[in-house]
Design an enzyme around this catalytic site. Structure first.
Site, PDB file in Angstrom:
ATOM      1  N   SER A 141       0.858  -1.190   0.000  1.00 37.11           N
ATOM      2  CA  SER A 141       0.000   0.000   0.000  1.00 37.11           C
ATOM      3  C   SER A 141       0.887   1.231   0.000  1.00 37.11           C
ATOM      4  O   SER A 141       2.037   1.193   0.459  1.00 37.11           O
ATOM      5  CB  SER A 141      -0.860   0.011   1.263  1.00 37.11           C
ATOM      6  OG  SER A 141      -1.506   1.259   1.414  1.00 37.11           O
ATOM      7  N   TYR A 154      -1.606  -1.182  10.370  1.00 35.81           N
ATOM      8  CA  TYR A 154      -1.667  -1.282   8.900  1.00 35.81           C
ATOM      9  C   TYR A 154      -0.373  -0.760   8.271  1.00 35.81           C
ATOM     10  O   TYR A 154       0.241  -1.414   7.423  1.00 35.81           O
ATOM     11  CB  TYR A 154      -2.871  -0.491   8.394  1.00 35.81           C
ATOM     12  CG  TYR A 154      -3.100  -0.567   6.900  1.00 35.81           C
ATOM     13  CD1 TYR A 154      -3.703  -1.683   6.320  1.00 35.81           C
ATOM     14  CD2 TYR A 154      -2.735   0.485   6.063  1.00 35.81           C
ATOM     15  CE1 TYR A 154      -3.937  -1.744   4.947  1.00 35.81           C
ATOM     16  CE2 TYR A 154      -2.965   0.428   4.691  1.00 35.81           C
ATOM     17  CZ  TYR A 154      -3.562  -0.684   4.138  1.00 35.81           C
ATOM     18  OH  TYR A 154      -3.785  -0.737   2.778  1.00 35.81           O
TER      19      TYR A 154
HETATM   20  N1  LIG Z   1      -8.463   0.246  -2.114  1.00 36.03           N
HETATM   21  C1  LIG Z   1      -7.386   0.965  -1.874  1.00 36.03           C
HETATM   22  O1  LIG Z   1      -7.394   2.203  -2.045  1.00 36.03           O
HETATM   23  C2  LIG Z   1      -6.109   0.299  -1.404  1.00 36.03           C
HETATM   24  C3  LIG Z   1      -4.977   1.110  -1.255  1.00 36.03           C
HETATM   25  C4  LIG Z   1      -3.784   0.528  -0.841  1.00 36.03           C
HETATM   26  C5  LIG Z   1      -3.715  -0.842  -0.603  1.00 36.03           C
HETATM   27  N2  LIG Z   1      -4.822  -1.606  -0.746  1.00 36.03           N
HETATM   28  C6  LIG Z   1      -4.678  -3.045  -0.463  1.00 36.03           C
HETATM   29  O2  LIG Z   1      -5.237  -3.800  -1.523  1.00 36.03           O
HETATM   30  C7  LIG Z   1      -5.742  -5.041  -1.010  1.00 36.03           C
HETATM   31  C8  LIG Z   1      -7.188  -5.201  -1.438  1.00 36.03           C
HETATM   32  O3  LIG Z   1      -7.932  -4.115  -0.898  1.00 36.03           O
HETATM   33  P1  LIG Z   1      -9.413  -3.754  -1.397  1.00 36.03           P
HETATM   34  O4  LIG Z   1      -9.479  -2.279  -1.426  1.00 36.03           O
HETATM   35  O5  LIG Z   1      -9.761  -4.535  -2.591  1.00 36.03           O
HETATM   36  O6  LIG Z   1     -10.242  -4.254  -0.127  1.00 36.03           O
HETATM   37  P2  LIG Z   1     -11.705  -4.898  -0.060  1.00 36.03           P
HETATM   38  O7  LIG Z   1     -12.094  -4.803   1.369  1.00 36.03           O
HETATM   39  O8  LIG Z   1     -12.591  -4.297  -1.111  1.00 36.03           O
HETATM   40  O9  LIG Z   1     -11.466  -6.433  -0.449  1.00 36.03           O
HETATM   41  C9  LIG Z   1     -10.681  -7.259   0.377  1.00 36.03           C
HETATM   42  C10 LIG Z   1     -10.979  -8.717   0.106  1.00 36.03           C
HETATM   43  O10 LIG Z   1     -10.144  -9.481   0.997  1.00 36.03           O
HETATM   44  C11 LIG Z   1     -10.949 -10.470   1.643  1.00 36.03           C
HETATM   45  N3  LIG Z   1     -10.364 -10.816   2.938  1.00 36.03           N
HETATM   46  C12 LIG Z   1     -10.347 -10.069   4.074  1.00 36.03           C
HETATM   47  N4  LIG Z   1      -9.766 -10.772   5.067  1.00 36.03           N
HETATM   48  C13 LIG Z   1      -9.394 -11.970   4.538  1.00 36.03           C
HETATM   49  C14 LIG Z   1      -8.750 -13.126   5.057  1.00 36.03           C
HETATM   50  N5  LIG Z   1      -8.399 -13.198   6.345  1.00 36.03           N
HETATM   51  N6  LIG Z   1      -8.510 -14.157   4.219  1.00 36.03           N
HETATM   52  C15 LIG Z   1      -8.899 -14.107   2.921  1.00 36.03           C
HETATM   53  N7  LIG Z   1      -9.532 -13.063   2.379  1.00 36.03           N
HETATM   54  C16 LIG Z   1      -9.780 -12.003   3.177  1.00 36.03           C
HETATM   55  C17 LIG Z   1     -12.330  -9.819   1.766  1.00 36.03           C
HETATM   56  O11 LIG Z   1     -13.347 -10.793   1.983  1.00 36.03           O
HETATM   57  C18 LIG Z   1     -12.451  -9.101   0.425  1.00 36.03           C
HETATM   58  O12 LIG Z   1     -12.953  -9.947  -0.567  1.00 36.03           O
HETATM   59  C19 LIG Z   1      -5.542  -4.992   0.504  1.00 36.03           C
HETATM   60  O13 LIG Z   1      -4.370  -5.670   0.846  1.00 36.03           O
HETATM   61  C20 LIG Z   1      -5.416  -3.501   0.782  1.00 36.03           C
HETATM   62  O14 LIG Z   1      -4.684  -3.222   1.939  1.00 36.03           O
HETATM   63  C21 LIG Z   1      -6.025  -1.072  -1.126  1.00 36.03           C
END
Ligand SMILES: NC(=O)c1ccc[n+]([C@@H]2O[C@H](COP(=O)([O-])OP(=O)(O)OC[C@H]3O[C@@H](n4cnc5c(N)ncnc54)[C@H](O)[C@@H]3O)[C@@H](O)[C@H]2O)c1
Length: 277
Positions: A141, A154
């Site tokens: 991230s 985080y």
């Molecule tokens: N959206 C953003 O702006 C952003 C920015 C930086 C980093 N990220 C990173 O990208 C990744 C995805 O984020 P997102 O925005 O799609 O989040 P999201 O919440 O939309 O999706 C996350 C997915 O992970 C699954 N999940 C959660 N805990 C879990 C576990 N213990 N085992 C298996 N699956 C699990 C959830 O069920 C969901 O389907 C994450 O690692 C997040 O930290 C996202």
């Protein structure tokens, strides 16, 4: 273009958000994709959209045995594993001030965001080394690069993912396994509203999330809202031969946010303009 025909991939956290966008990109390029997630309902909906080259395997990435079972399942069903996307992640509790934080979310965030990535990489490498190599992509991230006050666990987990990626890359190179990381910026998924919106009434949550996104965009060099497809495109670079000479790297996909703040966001330039009258 179907650069990934014949390849087999796992996407953790693939039921929704960025993971679903990555899974769609991999399927589009011809890969067979296994979504590994705790959300079975959303996962089944995802399969309906992705078609017959996608399947679902219930996995909690914080549980090393479940990750081992997942990889064993993929190896026995598809006889190989080429691509591992360690994407599942949670934001954890948002205590803006350290003095107010009891750190009660520490083990949960570390278990999913860091241990899940480390164990996921190890389990995938177990199979990849026997089929000539592979590509692991760890989703960190911008919070793993840039410090801020709040979401303490985080930030620490995501910065550790970057270091782990380098360590794994130097260890697994002899098996032709490449390990790289992506640092998404402000990508349009549900995580931001859930993460930052604690304490905000439900009816104001959408408006609050929109204002945070506007604030972030005002500080980005490129005035764009990030989409899951932006991350999928970066993943496609790392999992194809286009990046065969690349391992141990971090690619920010963040409209330039981690590079620095543009003049348009104010700062010294804004103060100078004010002083000049
Ligand atoms: N959206 C953003 O702006 C952003 C920015 C930086 C980093 N990220 C990173 O990208 C990744 C995805 O984020 P997102 O925005 O799609 O989040 P999201 O919440 O939309 O999706 C996350 C997915 O992970 C699954 N999940 C959660 N805990 C879990 C576990 N213990 N085992 C298996 N699956 C699990 C959830 O069920 C969901 O389907 C994450 O690692 C997040 O930290 C996202």
């Amino acid at each position: 273009m179907t650069e990934l025909t014949g390849k087999v991939a796992i996407v953790t956290g693939g039921s929704a958000g960025i993971g679903l966008g990555i899974a769609a990109g991999l399927v589009r390029e011809g890969a067979r994709v296994v979504i590994a997630d705790i959300d079975e309902v959303a996962g089944k909906q995802a399969l309906a959209a992705l078609g017959e080259n996608a399947s679902f395997w219930h996995t909690d990435v914080a549980d090393q045995q479940q990750l081992r079972d997942l990889v064993d399942h993929v190896a026995s069903t598809h006889s190989r594993l080429d691509i591992m996307i360690n994407n599942a992640g949670i934001g954890g509790a948002n205590h803006p001030r350290l003095l107010d934080d009891d750190l009660s979310d520490f083990h949960q965030v570390m278990g999913i965001d860091l241990l899940g990535v480390m164990a996921g990489t190890r389990e995938a490498a177990r199979v990849m080394k026997d089929n000539g190599g592979g590509s692991v992509v760890n989703i960190s991230s911008i919070g793993g690069m840039n410090a801020s006050s709040g979401n303490w666990a985080y930030h620490v987990a995501k910065s550790s993912v970057i270091m782990f990626t380098k360590c794994a890359a130097i260890d697994l190179g002899e098996h032709n396994i490449r390990v790289n990381a992506i640092a998404p910026g402000n990508i349009e998924t549900d995580i931001l509203g859930r993460n930052q919106g604690a304490g905000v009434p439900d009816e104001k949550r959408a408006e609050f999330t929109r204002s945070i996104r506007e604030f972030i965009i005002s500080r980005q060099p490129l005035k764009l809202q990030g989409k899951v497809e932006d991350i999928a495109q970066a993943v496609l670079f790392f999992v194809t031969d286009r990046s065969r000479y690349v391992t141990g790297t971090l690619m920010p996909v963040d409209a330039g946010l981690s590079a620095g703040t543009p003049r348009s966001a104010g700062g010294i330039e804004g103060l100078r303009k004010q002083a000049q009258g």
